[in-house]
Design an enzyme around this catalytic site. Structure first.
Site, PDB file in Angstrom:
ATOM      1  N   SER A 133      57.314  -3.149  85.036  1.00  0.00           N
ATOM      2  CA  SER A 133      55.874  -3.585  85.141  1.00  0.00           C
ATOM      3  C   SER A 133      54.629  -2.807  84.186  1.00  0.00           C
ATOM      4  O   SER A 133      53.547  -3.122  84.220  1.00  0.00           O
ATOM      5  CB  SER A 133      55.229  -3.952  86.644  1.00  0.00           C
ATOM      6  OG  SER A 133      55.410  -2.740  87.341  1.00  0.00           O
ATOM      7  N   GLU A 182      55.878 -12.638  82.416  1.00  0.00           N
ATOM      8  CA  GLU A 182      55.247 -11.923  81.228  1.00  0.00           C
ATOM      9  C   GLU A 182      56.251 -11.319  80.262  1.00  0.00           C
ATOM     10  O   GLU A 182      57.117 -10.506  80.530  1.00  0.00           O
ATOM     11  CB  GLU A 182      54.357 -10.666  81.927  1.00  0.00           C
ATOM     12  CG  GLU A 182      53.387  -9.711  80.792  1.00  0.00           C
ATOM     13  CD  GLU A 182      52.501  -8.769  81.638  1.00  0.00           C
ATOM     14  OE1 GLU A 182      51.178  -8.956  81.429  1.00  0.00           O
ATOM     15  OE2 GLU A 182      52.908  -8.217  82.501  1.00  0.00           O
ATOM     16  N   ASN A 199      49.085  -5.835  85.126  1.00  0.00           N
ATOM     17  CA  ASN A 199      48.841  -4.788  85.687  1.00  0.00           C
ATOM     18  C   ASN A 199      47.716  -3.788  85.275  1.00  0.00           C
ATOM     19  O   ASN A 199      47.065  -3.125  85.918  1.00  0.00           O
ATOM     20  CB  ASN A 199      49.851  -3.360  85.847  1.00  0.00           C
ATOM     21  CG  ASN A 199      50.998  -4.242  87.105  1.00  0.00           C
ATOM     22  OD1 ASN A 199      50.579  -4.776  88.051  1.00  0.00           O
ATOM     23  ND2 ASN A 199      52.151  -3.816  86.970  1.00  0.00           N
TER      24      ASN A 199
END
Length: 285
Positions: A122, A155, A193
């Site tokens: 992430s 993503e 993020n």
């Protein structure tokens, strides 16, 4: 490299929250799945989580096949070598670049040379992870959202050497799992993020400084900005330890605007990690 039509078996490295979620949706999409973790107890816990999730989805009439049929496509193992016949591998291990690079170096040796290796990281650099292999052009980021069986988004993150055909395969694979995608360059935090962690940390700071009660802070954000969860509730669902790790990585890469909130660190030190431990900013059954 292999096309999506060549992919019959998907390897998943990691049986935790993200790994078992990815394994579940891949099996539900018709793929045979081999899920590996370093200890048998981790594998068993992951398989139990899948059983519970499939049972809930069946009760909601949200599955196209029986839980037994989907579960029959899943195999758990502690031997990374059991992924040797995988046609595509998704790594979802701990968010530590050294651990991931070691896994990718091993996968590079174990799997066939034309197999795409994807990482669910992430925040960490796809390019850095890919550099541990002899096939950096076949390494791509596929960042699933938590909880994987429920969330619609993936993503796709493009490393410095990621081939266009591999990026396209990542989008196609996610779509085959009934997910929608967006694409990000290999910059710290990617899209989600990079924007989300400052929002969560500022929410925690505002609560810690007494701007509003916990409930009013989250309610204000939900009603005022039309998000489904406020920052404190969302942090609990993500996992406060995961939020802290992501924030620390972004702080190192991008500076003080990503500095983790003090209360976030205190909660993690106290073992109050959110929903998965029964207590974070809220308490859970």
């Amino acid at each position: 490299m292999r096309s999506l039509s060549d992919v019959e078996t998907v390897g998943v490295v990691g049986a935790g929250t993200m790994g078992n979620g990815i394994a579940q949706v891949a099996a539900a999409a018709g793929y045979d799945v081999v899920m590996r973790d370093i200890e048998r107890s981790f594998v068993d816990d992951g398989l139990d989580s899948i059983d519970d999730s499939l049972s809930r989805l069946a009760d909601e009439d949200a599955l196209s096949e029986s839980p037994e049929t989907i579960r029959g496509r899943l195999t758990g193992t502690t031997d990374l070598g059991d992924l040797a016949d995988a046609d595509l591998v998704v790594e979802a291990a701990v968010e530590d670049v050294d651990v991931k690079r070691e896994i990718f170096a091993d996968l590079d040796e174990i799997t066939d040379d034309d197999v795409v290796l994807a990482t669910n990281t992430s925040t960490l650099s796809i390019t850095t992870i890919a550099a541990a292999t002899e096939r950096p052009e076949l390494v791509v980021g596929v960042h699933f959202m938590n909880p994987v069986p429920i969330m619609d988004g993936v993503e796709v993150v493009v490393g410095e050497h990621t081939a266009d055909e591999v990026t396209a395969l990542a989008h196609e694979f996610a779509a085959d799992l009934d997910k929608e995608t967006w694409e990000s360059d290999d910059k710290p935090g990617f899209v989600t993020n990079r924007v989300l962690m400052p929002w969560i940390n500022e929410g925690i700071r505002a609560f810690d400084e007494g701007v509003a009660t916990r409930d009013d802070l989250d309610r204000g954000m939900k009603l005022g900005t039309n998000v489904p969860m406020g920052p404190l509730e969302l942090a609990d669902h993500i996992g406060l330890d995961i939020c802290l790790d992501a924030s620390q990585t972004l702080h190192e890469e991008l500076g003080d605007r990503y500095k983790p909130a003090y209360l976030l660190k205190r909660k993690v030190d106290a073992g109050k990690l959110g929903k998965k431990t029964g207590e974070g900013f809220y308490e859970y059954e």
